[in-house]
Design an enzyme around this catalytic site. Structure first.
Site, PDB file in Angstrom:
ATOM      1  N   ARG A 235       0.850  -1.183   0.000  1.00 25.12           N
ATOM      2  CA  ARG A 235       0.000   0.000   0.000  1.00 25.12           C
ATOM      3  C   ARG A 235       0.890   1.238   0.000  1.00 25.12           C
ATOM      4  O   ARG A 235       1.854   1.317   0.777  1.00 25.12           O
ATOM      5  CB  ARG A 235      -0.903   0.030   1.244  1.00 25.12           C
ATOM      6  CG  ARG A 235      -2.136  -0.855   1.179  1.00 25.12           C
ATOM      7  CD  ARG A 235      -3.133  -0.355   0.123  1.00 25.12           C
ATOM      8  NE  ARG A 235      -4.323  -1.175   0.017  1.00 25.12           N
ATOM      9  CZ  ARG A 235      -4.492  -2.179  -0.840  1.00 25.12           C
ATOM     10  NH1 ARG A 235      -3.519  -2.540  -1.662  1.00 25.12           N
ATOM     11  NH2 ARG A 235      -5.636  -2.837  -0.889  1.00 25.12           N
ATOM     12  N   ASP A 259       4.973  -0.633  -6.646  1.00 25.74           N
ATOM     13  CA  ASP A 259       3.733  -1.010  -7.336  1.00 25.74           C
ATOM     14  C   ASP A 259       2.533  -0.284  -6.737  1.00 25.74           C
ATOM     15  O   ASP A 259       1.459  -0.273  -7.317  1.00 25.74           O
ATOM     16  CB  ASP A 259       3.521  -2.529  -7.242  1.00 25.74           C
ATOM     17  CG  ASP A 259       2.333  -3.009  -8.058  1.00 25.74           C
ATOM     18  OD1 ASP A 259       2.336  -2.769  -9.283  1.00 25.74           O
ATOM     19  OD2 ASP A 259       1.390  -3.594  -7.481  1.00 25.74           O
ATOM     20  N   GLU A 264      -1.685   7.298  -5.803  1.00 27.66           N
ATOM     21  CA  GLU A 264      -2.069   6.515  -6.982  1.00 27.66           C
ATOM     22  C   GLU A 264      -3.542   6.625  -7.379  1.00 27.66           C
ATOM     23  O   GLU A 264      -3.883   6.431  -8.551  1.00 27.66           O
ATOM     24  CB  GLU A 264      -1.717   5.036  -6.777  1.00 27.66           C
ATOM     25  CG  GLU A 264      -2.618   4.295  -5.793  1.00 27.66           C
ATOM     26  CD  GLU A 264      -2.246   2.818  -5.680  1.00 27.66           C
ATOM     27  OE1 GLU A 264      -1.167   2.516  -5.147  1.00 27.66           O
ATOM     28  OE2 GLU A 264      -3.041   1.974  -6.114  1.00 27.66           O
ATOM     29  N   HIS A 296       0.143  -0.604  -9.808  1.00 24.70           N
ATOM     30  CA  HIS A 296      -0.676  -1.514  -8.984  1.00 24.70           C
ATOM     31  C   HIS A 296      -1.092  -2.749  -9.786  1.00 24.70           C
ATOM     32  O   HIS A 296      -2.258  -3.165  -9.773  1.00 24.70           O
ATOM     33  CB  HIS A 296      -1.911  -0.786  -8.429  1.00 24.70           C
ATOM     34  CG  HIS A 296      -2.384  -1.322  -7.102  1.00 24.70           C
ATOM     35  ND1 HIS A 296      -2.668  -0.524  -6.019  1.00 24.70           N
ATOM     36  CD2 HIS A 296      -2.606  -2.589  -6.673  1.00 24.70           C
ATOM     37  CE1 HIS A 296      -3.068  -1.268  -4.995  1.00 24.70           C
ATOM     38  NE2 HIS A 296      -3.035  -2.535  -5.367  1.00 24.70           N
TER      39      HIS A 296
HETATM   40  C1  COI Z   1      -6.029  -5.696  -3.069  1.00 20.96           C
HETATM   41  O1  COI Z   1      -6.527  -6.784  -3.340  1.00 20.96           O
HETATM   42  O2  COI Z   1      -6.240  -5.156  -1.967  1.00 20.96           O
HETATM   43  C2  COI Z   1      -5.194  -5.017  -4.055  1.00 20.96           C
HETATM   44  O3  COI Z   1      -4.354  -4.276  -3.689  1.00 20.96           O
HETATM   45  C3  COI Z   1      -5.482  -5.250  -5.489  1.00 20.96           C
HETATM   46  C4  COI Z   1      -6.614  -4.383  -5.912  1.00 20.96           C
HETATM   47  C5  COI Z   1      -6.244  -2.946  -5.969  1.00 20.96           C
HETATM   48  C6  COI Z   1      -7.232  -4.843  -7.192  1.00 20.96           C
END
Ligand code: COI
Length: 332
Positions: A235, A259, A264, A296
């Site tokens: 995150r 990532d 973002e 991401h």
């Molecule tokens: C999550 O599953 O929490 C992710 O970070 C991926 C999502 C942003 C699709």
């Protein structure tokens, strides 16, 4: 029974159709729009909603959904940091997420990118694009010569540890929760400070809870080894981006895998070609030879996307049928 899904992408449709085929008794309808106070009414008449978005599930949005008669909400992703939990509780929401859809998707990406930074592959790629095919001076570092420090030993952290060990790295870990198996094998160090002091590569696999915000900052970077590689596929807010930039500029930080990024939302997963790019700091990071930015996409594999869709629908179906869903989210 009717389930309404938000923000369905083209690449999710085959898996949604697969679920529909297997559940002919359920009426499934969907939109490509995000769940907002305005779009909440689209769910009217449904028993539950399946959602995914990085946009906040604000008090207003949750209220609008409740007003449309829906309080059973299933996330297709892991992170629940963008939900107004107090409001959800107040309105009697039942929420599920998909905590394990493919830890490998994210762990693999982290490992690949970390290895690429160590080998200075982006430098080579940039030279190749200019038809400069010389080796020097960008000599690589082998993974097996690194101490890899893993912060967070949940599902993703554990797969990352296995992959890095496969490359021959020495792996150490920190977590406030100790996994008994990992404990027995002696992976855990006693403090984050100890991990920062010992690791050549530091990879974050913890959630965005208040205690973790900007855990990577000027002070923590100061404790790290010279030439450290920092990996954030978890995150954005875990990392003080400006502090990492200072570390990169001074040479203290050898490379950065990013990532996920503090800024973002509204920027990643959009086409900025031919438009004014909205974030100069991000543009600078993207252009650096020792920074690997991805928007991401660590999670973005067929395996993961299938599980996100199928497991979220399974969860929502269970809830609307009055059954216990597999992965409920505790509301506070
Ligand atoms: C999550 O599953 O929490 C992710 O970070 C991926 C999502 C942003 C699709």
């Amino acid at each position: 029974t009717k389930i309404f899904a938000y923000a369905i992408r083209k690449d999710e449709e085959p898996f949604l159709n697969e679920w529909k085929e297997a559940h002919k008794d359920v009426e499934v309808d969907y939109t490509d729009q995000l769940l907002t106070p305005e779009t909440a009414k689209l769910a009217k008449g449904a028993d539950g909603v399946v959602v995914y978005q990085q946009l906040d599930y604000t008090a207003e949005t949750l209220q609008a959904l409740a007003d449309a008669g829906v309080t059973k909400m299933s996330l297709r992703n892991v992170g629940v940091d963008n939900i107004d939990m107090d409001k959800a509780k107040e309105l009697g929401f039942e929420i599920t997420n998909v905590p394990v859809y493919s830890p490998n998707a994210i762990a693999e990406h982290a490992a690949i990118q970390a290895a690429r930074v160590l080998r200075q592959d982006k430098v080579t790629d940039m030279k190749m694009a200019k038809r400069d095919l010389r080796w020097a001076p960008n000599i690589g570092r082998e993974v097996r010569d690194q101490v890899v420090g893993v912060v967070g030993t949940g599902h993703i952290g554990q797969v990352f540890m296995q992959i890095m060990e496969g490359f021959g790295a020495k792996v150490i870990a920190f977590d406030i929760f100790h996994n008994p198996e990992l404990e027995k094998k002696g992976y855990y160090v006693d403090s984050l400070d100890e991990l920062y002091k010992k690791a050549d590569v530091i990879s974050l696999h913890v959630p965005d809870v208040p205690a973790n915000v900007h855990m990577i900052n000027d002070d923590s970077i100061k404790e790290m080894k010279d030439g450290v590689v920092i990996v954030n596929v978890s995150r954005g807010p875990l990392v003080d981006t400006d502090a990492v930039i200072r570390g990169l500029d001074s040479g203290k930080v050898f490379g950065f895998v990013m990532d996920t990024y503090e800024g973002e939302v509204g920027v990643f997963n959009k086409d900025w070609q031919g438009k004014e790019f909205p974030d100069a700091r991000l543009a600078d990071l993207i252009d650096r030879p020792n920074v690997l930015v991805t928007p991401h996409t660590a999670f973005y594999t067929t395996h993961a996307v299938r599980n996100m869709v199928v497991k979220a629908f399974d969860n929502n179906y269970a809830m609307v049928e009055g059954k216990e869903p597999e992965t409920p989210v505790k509301l506070g």
